[in-house]
Structures are given as structure tokens and as C-alpha cells.
Design a protein around this motif. Structure first.
Motif, short mmCIF file in Angstrom:
data_model
loop_
_atom_site.label_atom_id
_atom_site.label_comp_id
_atom_site.label_asym_id
_atom_site.label_seq_id
_atom_site.Cartn_x
_atom_site.Cartn_y
_atom_site.Cartn_z
N PHE A 62 -61.73 -80.79 61.85
CA PHE A 62 -62.53 -81.59 61.24
C PHE A 62 -63.80 -81.09 60.93
O PHE A 62 -64.72 -81.92 61.44
CB PHE A 62 -62.50 -82.98 61.74
CG PHE A 62 -61.10 -83.41 62.08
CD1 PHE A 62 -60.30 -83.98 60.88
CD2 PHE A 62 -60.64 -83.62 63.32
CE1 PHE A 62 -59.15 -84.84 61.25
CE2 PHE A 62 -59.31 -84.30 63.57
CZ PHE A 62 -58.66 -84.69 62.57
N PRO A 63 -64.01 -80.09 60.14
CA PRO A 63 -65.48 -79.29 60.08
C PRO A 63 -66.55 -80.33 59.50
O PRO A 63 -67.52 -80.21 59.84
CB PRO A 63 -65.39 -77.88 59.31
CG PRO A 63 -64.11 -78.38 58.69
CD PRO A 63 -63.14 -79.22 59.48
N ALA A 64 -66.17 -81.12 58.47
CA ALA A 64 -67.10 -81.90 57.95
C ALA A 64 -67.41 -83.46 58.74
O ALA A 64 -68.24 -84.28 58.28
CB ALA A 64 -66.62 -82.45 56.72
N LEU A 65 -66.58 -83.55 59.99
CA LEU A 65 -66.81 -84.95 60.55
C LEU A 65 -68.22 -84.87 61.06
O LEU A 65 -68.52 -84.03 61.98
CB LEU A 65 -65.80 -85.07 61.52
CG LEU A 65 -65.40 -86.43 62.44
CD1 LEU A 65 -65.11 -87.45 61.19
CD2 LEU A 65 -64.33 -86.18 63.30
N GLU A 80 -71.75 -88.87 73.54
CA GLU A 80 -71.70 -88.04 72.19
C GLU A 80 -70.35 -88.40 71.62
O GLU A 80 -69.52 -89.05 72.29
CB GLU A 80 -71.75 -86.59 72.31
CG GLU A 80 -70.49 -86.15 73.02
CD GLU A 80 -70.46 -84.70 73.34
OE1 GLU A 80 -70.75 -84.11 72.06
OE2 GLU A 80 -70.23 -84.12 74.26
N GLY A 81 -70.12 -88.11 70.40
CA GLY A 81 -68.93 -88.34 69.82
C GLY A 81 -68.88 -88.24 68.23
O GLY A 81 -69.68 -87.36 67.53
N TYR A 82 -67.89 -88.62 67.69
CA TYR A 82 -67.65 -88.56 66.36
C TYR A 82 -67.62 -89.96 65.63
O TYR A 82 -67.04 -91.11 66.06
CB TYR A 82 -66.48 -87.92 65.91
CG TYR A 82 -66.64 -86.53 66.71
CD1 TYR A 82 -67.20 -85.54 66.15
CD2 TYR A 82 -66.17 -86.33 68.00
CE1 TYR A 82 -67.28 -84.16 66.67
CE2 TYR A 82 -66.35 -85.10 68.69
CZ TYR A 82 -66.91 -83.86 67.89
OH TYR A 82 -66.81 -82.89 68.73
N ILE A 83 -68.20 -90.08 64.35
CA ILE A 83 -67.88 -91.43 63.48
C ILE A 83 -67.43 -91.26 62.18
O ILE A 83 -67.98 -90.20 61.47
CB ILE A 83 -69.35 -92.00 63.57
CG1 ILE A 83 -69.19 -93.54 62.91
CG2 ILE A 83 -70.28 -91.31 63.07
CD1 ILE A 83 -70.24 -94.24 63.38
N GLU A 84 -66.64 -92.13 61.65
CA GLU A 84 -66.13 -91.80 60.36
C GLU A 84 -65.80 -93.12 59.77
O GLU A 84 -65.08 -93.88 60.37
CB GLU A 84 -64.90 -91.02 60.27
CG GLU A 84 -64.38 -90.64 58.88
CD GLU A 84 -63.30 -89.96 58.63
OE1 GLU A 84 -63.52 -88.74 58.20
OE2 GLU A 84 -62.34 -90.10 59.13
N GLY A 85 -66.09 -93.67 58.57
CA GLY A 85 -65.80 -94.81 57.96
C GLY A 85 -65.72 -96.02 58.88
O GLY A 85 -64.78 -96.89 58.66
N GLY A 86 -66.79 -96.34 59.78
CA GLY A 86 -66.86 -97.47 60.55
C GLY A 86 -65.90 -97.48 61.75
O GLY A 86 -65.60 -98.43 62.46
N PHE A 87 -65.43 -96.35 62.04
CA PHE A 87 -64.69 -96.04 63.43
C PHE A 87 -65.41 -95.05 64.12
O PHE A 87 -66.08 -93.81 63.58
CB PHE A 87 -63.18 -95.84 63.03
CG PHE A 87 -62.61 -96.93 62.27
CD1 PHE A 87 -62.24 -98.16 63.00
CD2 PHE A 87 -62.68 -96.85 60.98
CE1 PHE A 87 -61.76 -99.08 62.52
CE2 PHE A 87 -62.07 -97.83 60.20
CZ PHE A 87 -61.66 -99.18 60.86
N SER A 88 -65.50 -94.75 65.37
CA SER A 88 -66.05 -93.88 66.22
C SER A 88 -65.35 -93.71 67.74
O SER A 88 -64.71 -94.55 68.08
CB SER A 88 -67.35 -94.26 66.65
OG SER A 88 -68.21 -93.41 67.56
N ALA A 89 -65.28 -92.59 68.12
CA ALA A 89 -64.85 -92.18 69.55
C ALA A 89 -66.31 -91.56 70.29
O ALA A 89 -66.88 -90.73 69.62
CB ALA A 89 -63.95 -91.05 69.43
#
Length: 95
Positions: A62-65, A80-89
Motif C-alpha cells: 500500500f505505497p500510497a496509504l 503510529e499507524g495508518y489511516i484511510e477513509g475514516g478508518f485507522s490502525a
């Protein structure tokens, strides 16, 4: 908020990439401590830090995440983490 003692379903996580990250972390032995709403996203707070192996796999898959890193504050541990479209880890950062 979904407490960690409740049966946890990842069904509310509608981002395929964020769900994949959570499931990959679980497969490594990590677990979701709590699934909680935040102003920008529904966040899966993971118990353990993000492994170097999973970090590399995510970067390739997921290089663009969007990745985020937050320092310690008086109210929160560094994470730290990742976020996309209103959801996150979100993963705690090692001390």
C-alpha cells in the motif's frame, strides 16, 4: 466504543487496506486492544508495536496509504499507524 473484553468484530472497518493491516498484525500475534471512534476515524488500537516486517510489507503493498506518527503527550503514549477513509490502525511505539 467497543471494549476489548467484548467479542471483537472487524466488520465496522470498511477500508480493505486498514482491515488487511489489522488482520496481518493479528496473524503475527498482535491483537486489537480496543476499537474506538475518534474525530477523524474509527481506530483499531493495537496492543503491540508495529513489527518491522509488517511495516515493510505495508509499504510495498500500500505505497500510497497515509502513515502517521505521534510523539508522547501528557495524555497519550507515542503511537503510529495508518489511516484511510475514516478508518485507522494505531500501534504503540516502543519506549
Amino acid at each position: 466504543m467497543f471494549d476489548r473484553d467484548d467479542p471483537l468484530s472487524l466488520e465496522p472497518i470498511e477500508s480493505a487496506s486498514i482491515r488487511w493491516i489489522i488482520e496481518a498484525a493479528i496473524a503475527e500475534g498482535n491483537r486489537v486492544s480496543v476499537l474506538a471512534p475518534w474525530t477523524l476515524a474509527l481506530v483499531a488500537h493495537m496492543r503491540d508495536p508495529l513489527s518491522a516486517t509488517l511495516r515493510q510489507t505495508i509499504a510495498k503493498r500500500f505505497p500510497a496509504l497515509a502513515h502517521f506518527a505521534e510523539p508522547d503527550t501528557p495524555h497519550d503514549r507515542a503511537h503510529e499507524g495508518y489511516i484511510e477513509g475514516g478508518f485507522s490502525a494505531s500501534f504503540p511505539v516502543k519506549d
